[in-house]
Design a protein around this motif. Structure first.
Motif, short mmCIF file in Angstrom:
data_model
loop_
_atom_site.label_atom_id
_atom_site.label_comp_id
_atom_site.label_asym_id
_atom_site.label_seq_id
_atom_site.Cartn_x
_atom_site.Cartn_y
_atom_site.Cartn_z
N GLY A 87 0.80 -1.22 0.00
CA GLY A 87 0.00 0.00 0.00
C GLY A 87 0.83 1.27 0.00
N GLU A 88 2.15 1.13 -0.11
CA GLU A 88 3.01 2.31 -0.11
C GLU A 88 3.02 2.95 -1.50
N GLU A 89 2.97 4.28 -1.53
CA GLU A 89 2.96 5.01 -2.79
C GLU A 89 4.37 5.42 -3.18
N HIS A 90 4.64 5.43 -4.49
CA HIS A 90 5.95 5.80 -5.02
C HIS A 90 5.76 6.72 -6.22
N ALA A 91 6.55 7.79 -6.26
CA ALA A 91 6.51 8.68 -7.42
C ALA A 91 7.03 7.94 -8.65
N ILE A 92 6.46 8.24 -9.81
CA ILE A 92 6.82 7.58 -11.05
C ILE A 92 7.59 8.54 -11.94
N ASP A 93 8.70 8.09 -12.48
CA ASP A 93 9.50 8.89 -13.39
C ASP A 93 8.69 9.21 -14.65
N PHE A 94 8.76 10.46 -15.12
CA PHE A 94 7.95 10.88 -16.27
C PHE A 94 8.29 10.10 -17.53
N ARG A 95 9.50 9.55 -17.61
CA ARG A 95 9.90 8.80 -18.80
C ARG A 95 9.17 7.47 -18.92
N ALA A 96 8.53 7.04 -17.83
CA ALA A 96 7.82 5.76 -17.85
C ALA A 96 6.67 5.77 -18.85
N TRP A 97 6.11 6.95 -19.16
CA TRP A 97 4.93 7.01 -20.03
C TRP A 97 5.29 7.06 -21.51
N ARG A 136 9.72 0.54 -14.30
CA ARG A 136 10.30 0.23 -12.99
C ARG A 136 11.27 -0.94 -13.09
N VAL A 137 10.87 -1.99 -13.80
CA VAL A 137 11.74 -3.16 -13.96
C VAL A 137 13.03 -2.78 -14.68
N ARG A 138 12.92 -2.00 -15.75
CA ARG A 138 14.12 -1.59 -16.49
C ARG A 138 15.01 -0.71 -15.63
N GLY A 139 14.39 0.16 -14.83
CA GLY A 139 15.19 1.02 -13.96
C GLY A 139 15.95 0.23 -12.90
N ARG A 140 15.33 -0.79 -12.34
CA ARG A 140 15.98 -1.63 -11.35
C ARG A 140 17.13 -2.42 -11.96
N GLU A 141 17.02 -2.73 -13.25
CA GLU A 141 18.08 -3.47 -13.94
C GLU A 141 19.11 -2.53 -14.58
N ASP A 142 19.01 -1.25 -14.27
CA ASP A 142 19.94 -0.24 -14.78
C ASP A 142 19.91 -0.15 -16.31
N LEU A 143 18.72 -0.33 -16.88
CA LEU A 143 18.53 -0.19 -18.31
C LEU A 143 17.86 1.15 -18.61
N ILE A 166 13.65 11.22 -11.97
CA ILE A 166 13.81 10.87 -10.55
C ILE A 166 14.39 9.47 -10.38
N TRP A 167 14.41 8.68 -11.46
CA TRP A 167 15.03 7.35 -11.40
C TRP A 167 16.35 7.41 -12.15
N ASN A 168 17.37 7.92 -11.51
CA ASN A 168 18.66 8.10 -12.15
C ASN A 168 19.59 6.91 -11.96
N GLN A 169 19.33 6.07 -10.99
CA GLN A 169 20.13 4.88 -10.74
C GLN A 169 19.23 3.83 -10.09
N PRO A 170 19.63 2.56 -10.13
CA PRO A 170 18.74 1.49 -9.62
C PRO A 170 18.25 1.70 -8.20
N THR A 171 19.06 2.32 -7.36
CA THR A 171 18.64 2.51 -5.97
C THR A 171 17.53 3.56 -5.85
N ASP A 172 17.32 4.36 -6.89
CA ASP A 172 16.24 5.35 -6.87
C ASP A 172 14.89 4.74 -7.22
N VAL A 173 14.91 3.54 -7.80
CA VAL A 173 13.70 2.91 -8.32
C VAL A 173 13.08 2.03 -7.24
N PRO A 174 11.76 2.10 -7.04
CA PRO A 174 11.11 1.22 -6.06
C PRO A 174 11.40 -0.25 -6.34
N ALA A 175 11.65 -1.00 -5.28
CA ALA A 175 11.99 -2.42 -5.43
C ALA A 175 10.76 -3.30 -5.62
N ALA A 176 9.64 -2.93 -4.98
CA ALA A 176 8.44 -3.75 -5.05
C ALA A 176 7.63 -3.43 -6.31
#
Length: 217
Positions: A87-97, A136-143, A166-176
């Motif tokens: 139920g935790e909210e996370h901001a989404i990088d604008f590039r996701a769209w 999100r998946v690509r960001g976590r994989e540093d793609l 806002i997702w500049n490196q894998p640690t910036d991206v939500p894990a769940a």
């Protein structure tokens, strides 16, 4: 329909004038000079007519506003938040769209989304949820996230409306994983113009939930 026909005629006239200039390039100097003058006169007249009418643009001519309107008493924007299983909210990088720009998505949600049926809204929300989760998946994989700069990278021309990644490196991206989306309207109220000590001081923004969607199990 009528505006579309007029816009097409104006555009074809502009393109036709360009072809005339190309054809006149090999003729006598006087003929080319006359063609250039006619082309410039056409461009100036059409641009002036659009500016005086204050109508929407007729590509490639546009009604560029010389003076902006007075600042409104309140400013607002749209924010999409991804929601995980906890139920935790996370901001989404604008590039996701992408390939949808954030500005286009915001305008569509403000104007078109409320007119859709409940089923249509769910289909649109599911599509956006898939885009967000894929990014999100690509960001976590540093793609790379998004596809506007997939060829030229940092040398690619930016969009007219730019937003900070806002997702500049894998640690910036939500894990769940994202299981849902929430659409908020964020509003800032401006201070009164008559108070010199408060003019242009933005008040605390207010957040209003407009829509939420969760994927069916």
């Amino acid at each position: 329909m009528i505006r579309t026909i007029v816009a097409s005629i104006v555009f074809l006239g502009f393109v036709g004038g360009g072809f005339v200039l190309l054809r006149e390039s090999g003729t006598v100097r006087l003929g080319r000079k006359r063609a250039v003058n006619v082309f410039l006169a056409y461009t100036v007249l059409v641009t002036g007519a659009i500016g005086l009418s204050q109508r929407t643009s007729l590509f490639p001519f546009h009604m560029w506003t010389l003076f902006g309107p007075p600042a409104p008493d309140s400013l607002s924007t749209t924010r999409w938040m991804g929601v995980d299983q906890a139920g935790e909210e996370h901001a989404i990088d604008f590039r996701a769209w992408q390939p949808i720009s954030f500005w286009e998505l915001r305008q569509w949600f403000d104007r078109r989304f409320p007119r859709l049926s409940g089923t249509q809204q769910e289909v649109a929300a599911q599509f956006l949820l898939e885009l967000a989760e894929h990014a999100r998946v690509r960001g976590r994989e540093d793609l790379p996230i998004g596809n506007f700069d997939r060829v030229l990278g940092p040398l690619a021309i930016p969009l007219f409306h730019t937003y900070r990644p806002i997702w500049n490196q894998p640690t910036d991206v939500p894990a769940a994983p994202f299981l849902g989306l929430r659409w908020y309207r964020i509003t800032w109220n401006r201070a009164a113009w008559s108070d010199p000590e408060r003019v242009w001081r933005a008040e605390t923004p207010t957040s209003e939930l407009h829509y939420e969607y969760f994927a069916r199990p």
